[in-house]
Design an enzyme around this catalytic site. Sequence first.
Site, short mmCIF file in Angstrom:
data_model
loop_
_atom_site.label_atom_id
_atom_site.label_comp_id
_atom_site.label_asym_id
_atom_site.label_seq_id
_atom_site.Cartn_x
_atom_site.Cartn_y
_atom_site.Cartn_z
N GLU A 113 0.85 -1.20 0.00
CA GLU A 113 0.00 0.00 0.00
C GLU A 113 0.88 1.24 0.00
OE1 GLU A 113 -3.46 0.00 2.64
OE2 GLU A 113 -3.23 -2.16 2.85
N HIS A 241 -9.03 9.20 3.01
CA HIS A 241 -8.58 8.12 2.13
C HIS A 241 -8.78 8.61 0.70
CE1 HIS A 241 -8.05 4.29 0.19
NE2 HIS A 241 -7.73 3.74 1.35
N ARG A 288 -0.53 8.75 1.75
CA ARG A 288 -1.95 9.06 1.53
C ARG A 288 -2.28 10.55 1.48
NH1 ARG A 288 -5.40 4.93 5.04
NH2 ARG A 288 -4.75 3.31 3.60
N HIS A 349 -11.50 9.36 6.77
CA HIS A 349 -11.24 7.94 6.95
C HIS A 349 -10.70 7.60 8.34
CE1 HIS A 349 -10.20 3.91 5.61
NE2 HIS A 349 -8.91 4.08 5.90
N ARG A 384 -0.89 8.81 9.10
CA ARG A 384 -0.73 7.37 9.35
C ARG A 384 -0.30 6.63 8.09
NH1 ARG A 384 -4.62 2.84 8.95
NH2 ARG A 384 -5.91 4.37 7.88
P1 FAD Z 1 -13.69 0.48 15.96
O1 FAD Z 1 -13.38 -0.75 15.24
O2 FAD Z 1 -14.29 1.59 15.19
O3 FAD Z 1 -14.68 0.12 17.17
C1 FAD Z 1 -15.23 1.14 17.96
C2 FAD Z 1 -16.30 0.53 18.84
O4 FAD Z 1 -16.71 1.47 19.82
C3 FAD Z 1 -17.55 0.11 18.12
O5 FAD Z 1 -17.94 -1.14 18.62
C4 FAD Z 1 -18.57 1.18 18.50
O6 FAD Z 1 -19.90 0.75 18.48
C5 FAD Z 1 -18.12 1.47 19.91
N1 FAD Z 1 -18.53 2.76 20.44
C6 FAD Z 1 -18.26 4.00 19.95
N2 FAD Z 1 -18.80 4.94 20.74
C7 FAD Z 1 -19.42 4.29 21.76
C8 FAD Z 1 -20.19 4.71 22.89
N3 FAD Z 1 -20.42 6.00 23.14
N4 FAD Z 1 -20.67 3.76 23.72
C9 FAD Z 1 -20.47 2.44 23.48
N5 FAD Z 1 -19.78 2.00 22.41
C10 FAD Z 1 -19.26 2.91 21.57
N6 FAD Z 1 -6.71 0.03 9.18
C11 FAD Z 1 -5.73 -0.85 8.89
O7 FAD Z 1 -4.76 -0.98 9.64
N7 FAD Z 1 -5.82 -1.63 7.77
C12 FAD Z 1 -6.87 -1.55 6.90
O8 FAD Z 1 -6.91 -2.27 5.92
C13 FAD Z 1 -7.89 -0.61 7.18
N8 FAD Z 1 -8.94 -0.47 6.33
C14 FAD Z 1 -9.98 0.34 6.69
C15 FAD Z 1 -11.10 0.41 5.87
C16 FAD Z 1 -12.21 1.16 6.25
C17 FAD Z 1 -13.40 1.22 5.38
C18 FAD Z 1 -12.16 1.89 7.47
C19 FAD Z 1 -13.34 2.70 7.91
C20 FAD Z 1 -11.02 1.86 8.27
C21 FAD Z 1 -9.93 1.09 7.88
N9 FAD Z 1 -8.78 1.02 8.68
C22 FAD Z 1 -7.79 0.15 8.36
C23 FAD Z 1 -8.73 1.70 9.97
C24 FAD Z 1 -9.07 0.68 11.07
O9 FAD Z 1 -10.06 -0.19 10.59
C25 FAD Z 1 -9.57 1.34 12.32
O10 FAD Z 1 -8.73 2.39 12.70
C26 FAD Z 1 -9.63 0.34 13.45
O11 FAD Z 1 -10.40 -0.77 13.06
C27 FAD Z 1 -10.22 0.98 14.68
O12 FAD Z 1 -10.44 -0.02 15.64
P2 FAD Z 1 -11.01 0.40 17.06
O13 FAD Z 1 -11.16 -0.86 17.82
O14 FAD Z 1 -10.20 1.48 17.61
O15 FAD Z 1 -12.43 1.05 16.73
C1 SIN Z 2 -7.17 0.40 2.57
O1 SIN Z 2 -7.39 -0.80 2.45
O2 SIN Z 2 -6.87 1.15 1.64
C2 SIN Z 2 -7.26 1.00 3.93
C3 SIN Z 2 -6.04 0.72 4.66
C4 SIN Z 2 -5.94 1.61 5.86
O3 SIN Z 2 -6.74 2.50 6.06
O4 SIN Z 2 -4.97 1.42 6.60
#
Ligand code: FAD
Ligand code: SIN
Length: 528
Positions: A113, A241, A288, A349, A384
Amino acid sequence: MKKKTDFLVIGSGIAGLYFALKAADYGKVTIITKTTIDESNTKYAQGGIASVMYGPDDFDKHIEDTLRAGDGLNDVEVVKMVITQGPGRIKDLINLGVEFDKNEDGTFDLGREGGHSYNRILHHKDRTGQEIEEKLIQTVRNHPNIEILEYHFALDLITQHHLGYPVYYCQDNIVCFGAYVQDTRTGEIKTILSKITYLATGGIGNIYQTTTNPSIATGDGIAMAYRAKAKIIHMEFVQFHPTALYNPGERPAFLITEALRGFGAKLRNTKGELFMEKYHPLKELAPRDIVARAIDNEMKKHGDDYVYLDATHIPGVELKRHFPNIYKKCLSIGIDMSTDLIPVVPAAHYSCGGVRVDMTGKTSIENLYAGGEVAATGLHGANRLASNSLLEALVFAYNSVEASKNLIKTIDFQDAIPDWNDEGTTLLEEMVLISQEFKELQQIMTNYVGIVRSNLRLHRALKRLEILYQETEEIYDRSIINQGICELRNAINVGYLITKMALRRKESRGLHFNVDYPYKLKENRFLS
Ligand code: FAD
Ligand code: SIN
């Protein structure tokens, strides 16, 4: 109603679930999550997890790439720690049953990437997040020490302020005692007392008009921590993104993974011209921030709503094998990516800023840890590197458990905490006001605090946010609490923090570009 637990985990994405699994060896864990357990940014992650698995790649190269992308604001010690601990955490995931794609010879099929100098992205087709989330949920559900409360919305963190101490009294020694949580199906507000609280509430994408984030990403954790007086940093660094599918009306915007550019797809403007060579020697695989600004510039120059991603030179059979989810999605709106160009547009993103934590994930508040996207660990700096966030979430969750597992033996529950006080509030009848104000917030942030900023636009945003803030606080104060009003309030709070911190930074760096300061200052400090 009062409830007690050793570890209260707020959020069920990769950070929350992995923390819960590890913490469950040491005490009782309660996970609360605002909708269903699987709904999270994690579930939508496509590209994968960056980690060094084999030579000729090595830790130093991954560290260098992360620092280059971060544009001088990374915490170098944190970068080294996350990257060197990465393979251990990947092994953990594999032991939990997560399957990463392999080549015929049994080695991992590592993707590429933007900003990475080697192929080092472990992935499961183009739906890595779903694979990880599913396997973590299965394990968490079967754990006797873990309780899961779905449709439970965290309203606020509980600190001494709820015992009636004024803010100034405990400013330097704030302690977290748990959280006030609403069961959104019944309206009941519970006082959950915990020894350790783990904030894992994810991102903020929904404060913008176009985002890849699902609707749960409203910045609740950052706003709650800010209200509790935790240190928040780097909010000006919002990552857009470069390539979300241009499909007006669809929310969230469907992501077209950067791994597709890693596989050879090219960007063209609407005249059909390749343009990335004008912007960076790494072209489509530049970091990015550079690709997103280049697309923004091309769109503005030609008055277009999108540019194209061209994968037509890649054999269809390969596209279907490696990107089945994207292939299917494009086909569903009449685009065959093996023969047609894909219209794409940048979309909000990822938040590089958030709740400041140390190497163990500890925030500036006692007994409050944070991990995943809500936290600002120092790994990402001003931008990032792709696929570093899933890795960061695992490493920090693990370290937070290591740091807090013995601490719980020394902490007592704070029984004197009063229940939530909703005296004098009445039912909010005009819910339409909430959705209108949310749209207004998204407009303000998109028009004035987007990919390219200026002092005039930022000041304009601040003025308008102030009005939204006043109006929303007024509704909040007199209404029986509900998720909608709280999310709006949190999102405005986050918009304000982004704008304020953007105004404070008198330079352009990483994801923050201000036309009034189109240069970088010499400072190289992690703290903003
Ligand atoms: P999240 O997975 O967002 O989980 C947050 C949780 O908190 C959820 O369960 C939500 O319901 C809960 N929550 C929020 N507020 C409250 C509240 N007030 N009360 C109770 N619960 C609450 N990163 C990579 O490294 N590689 C990738 O390939 C990649 N692809 C991506 C593709 C997309 C489309 C997106 C959107 C992001 C991508 N990212 C990627 C970024 C990465 O997915 C996220 O940064 C990461 O998954 C965040 O994980 P997290 O556990 O911090 O939060
Ligand atoms: C992607 O698959 O392009 C998202 C990867 C990321 O947000 O880290």
